[in-house]
Write an enzyme that holds these catalytic residues in place. Structure first.
Site, mmCIF file in Angstrom:
data_model
loop_
_atom_site.group_PDB
_atom_site.id
_atom_site.type_symbol
_atom_site.label_atom_id
_atom_site.label_comp_id
_atom_site.label_asym_id
_atom_site.label_seq_id
_atom_site.Cartn_x
_atom_site.Cartn_y
_atom_site.Cartn_z
ATOM 1 N N TRP A 105 0.872 -1.189 0.000
ATOM 2 C CA TRP A 105 0.000 0.000 0.000
ATOM 3 C C TRP A 105 0.910 1.241 0.000
ATOM 4 O O TRP A 105 1.868 1.300 0.788
ATOM 5 C CB TRP A 105 -0.858 -0.044 1.268
ATOM 6 N N ASP A 107 -0.846 -5.844 9.069
ATOM 7 C CA ASP A 107 -1.902 -4.900 8.697
ATOM 8 C C ASP A 107 -3.104 -5.754 8.296
ATOM 9 O O ASP A 107 -3.014 -6.572 7.383
ATOM 10 C CB ASP A 107 -1.419 -4.030 7.513
ATOM 11 N N LYS A 141 -13.734 -0.945 6.019
ATOM 12 C CA LYS A 141 -14.331 -1.698 4.915
ATOM 13 C C LYS A 141 -15.305 -2.750 5.453
ATOM 14 O O LYS A 141 -16.372 -2.944 4.903
ATOM 15 C CB LYS A 141 -13.266 -2.406 4.075
HETATM 16 C C1 LMR Z 1 -6.832 2.009 -0.585
HETATM 17 O O1 LMR Z 1 -5.778 1.352 -0.572
HETATM 18 O O2 LMR Z 1 -7.318 2.444 -1.629
HETATM 19 C C2 LMR Z 1 -7.559 2.246 0.691
HETATM 20 O O3 LMR Z 1 -6.904 1.633 1.749
HETATM 21 C C3 LMR Z 1 -7.853 3.679 0.933
HETATM 22 C C4 LMR Z 1 -6.631 4.484 1.285
HETATM 23 O O4 LMR Z 1 -6.656 5.156 2.305
HETATM 24 O O5 LMR Z 1 -5.645 4.453 0.543
#
Ligand code: LMR
Length: 396
Positions: free
Chosen positions: A130, A211, A246
């Site tokens: 992420w 996570d 979510k």
């Molecule tokens: C995402 O990866 O799109 C979500 O977790 C929202 C975010 O805050 O990035």
């Protein structure tokens, strides 16, 4: 005074979502942000959440500051959800849990704590991860590196390379792991792979940081907690940040938690204390409202059953969209392997599309996805899945 302040380049995910909102084109498709949309393209309000909120509203009373660590009922409900109500780690009092401002808040509190108590440690995240993980840990002053993870050739996992990199890390390195529904690839470790990884973490004295933002979107609430429970049972000390954004569709309520599994209860008391100090220096204490909705859903047996069914329906709808996207693409682009849409789990899939192809999709087909080629499968629905597949086929 502020001439030296440079413009903010924007966030790769959130800014894209904002661009989508501003796009005037009819038929635009948003597969950018990790939000679950229903088949009508709306963010659902779960019935279990609506009913819990009515209970909370009916009992409205004074609103003092919550304790720094959050509401006791929320914290114990989170522990039950993550570890199972009867887990030895809970009974032994060796899990320090705080209610946090989303799991992002939890990640940051944990990162600040690590920077203070493990100043010589570096962080290792999956390649890719992420976007915000790197930013958060670097923001806490930590150096962030990557370990091999996604295999672009197979759409699967480079497990051997991952394991061998982790085996070579210095003791007390921080290893960020996605407990399920890997963001951005949708590629998860199997149970056998977790079972092979855990002894490496223990023997190398690595500090796992899990996570868990998508519990229930992979294979089910209990199944998605496998890594958490297996690590705790193996006697490993680790961090876990989890989210309800979510799973209960309560994004803006910012409901999350940070738990640290410690060797014993005495250490857990001190860890909790110092994390409270970290929180006090950041935002002082979490808000009441969303946490009480979550705690009510988790602890009221009827609402809990209803929520589990609603979460199951979201999971099933995502799976149905995966199958549909796979089927249309397979028919439109013969000879290309799209199996990975079926094997990847959770909200996200890595399409393997290049940034240039992603740009073309946005500019010419009003189809929005992150430039890494990640799509949010939960943004697909019966009205846009065909158009999505046609557009992807057109740029391949
Ligand atoms: C995402 O990866 O799109 C979500 O977790 C929202 C975010 O805050 O990035």
């Amino acid at each position: 005074m502020f001439q030296h302040v440079e413009p903010f380049a924007g966030d790769p995910i959130l800014s894209l979502n904002e661009d989508f909102q501003k796009d005037p084109r009819a038929g635009k498709i948003n597969l950018s942000i990790g939000i679950y949309f229903d088949d009508a393209g709306r963010i659902p309000v779960l019935d279990s959440v609506r009913r819990a909120e009515a209970i909370v509203a009916a009992n409205v009373g004074p609103k003092p500051y919550l304790p720094i660590e959050g509401a006791a009922n929320f914290r114990s409900a989170v522990q039950g959800l993550l570890f199972g109500a009867d887990h030895e780690a809970i009974a032994a009092g060796r899990v320090a849990t705080l209610q946090t401002v989303g799991s992002s808040g939890g990640l940051k509190v944990g990162a600040d704590f690590i920077a203070r108590y493990f100043p010589g440690s570096q962080v290792w995240v999956s390649d890719p991860t992420w976007d915000n993980h790197r930013s958060m840990f670097e923001g806490a002053g930590l150096t962030v590196n990557t370990y091999p993870y996604y295999d672009a050739d197979t759409g699967g996992l480079k497990f051997d390379a991952m394991l061998s990199t982790l085996r070579g890390l210095p003791a007390k390195s921080i290893v960020l792991l996605h407990a399920c529904c890997h963001n951005p690839t949708g590629v998860d470790l199997t149970r056998a792979q977790w079972d092979a990884l855990i002894p490496v973490l223990r023997e190398r004295e690595l500090i796992a940081y899990l996570d868990l933002a998508y519990q229930g979107f992979g294979d089910g609430i209990e199944a998605d907690a496998y890594a958490v429970r297996a690590l705790a049972s193996a006697g490993v000390s680790f961090f876990i940040a989890n989210s309800f954004s979510k799973s209960m569709s309560v994004y803006g309520e910012r409901c999350g938690a940070l738990s640290v599994v410690c060797p014993d209860a005495a250490q857990a008391v001190n860890v909790l204390g110092q994390m409270k100090f970290t929180v006090r220096r950041n935002y002082s204490s979490p808000p009441i409202h969303g946490g009480q909705i979550v705690a009510t859903v988790l602890t009221d047996p009827e609402l809990r059953r209803e929520w589990e069914a609603e979460l199951g329906a979201m999971r099933e709808r995502i799976l149905a969209m995966r199958k549909k996207l796979y089927a249309v693409l397979k028919a439109k682009v013969p000879g290309r392997d799209f199996e990975y849409f079926l094997t990847q789990r959770g909200m996200f899939s890595y399409t393997g599309l290049s940034a240039a192809q992603v740009d073309t999709l946005r500019e010419q087909h009003a189809l929005y996805m992150v430039r890494s080629g990640r799509i949010c499968v939960a943004g697909l629905n019966s009205s846009n899945v065909e158009a999505t597949a046609v557009a992807i086929a057109a740029v391949l």
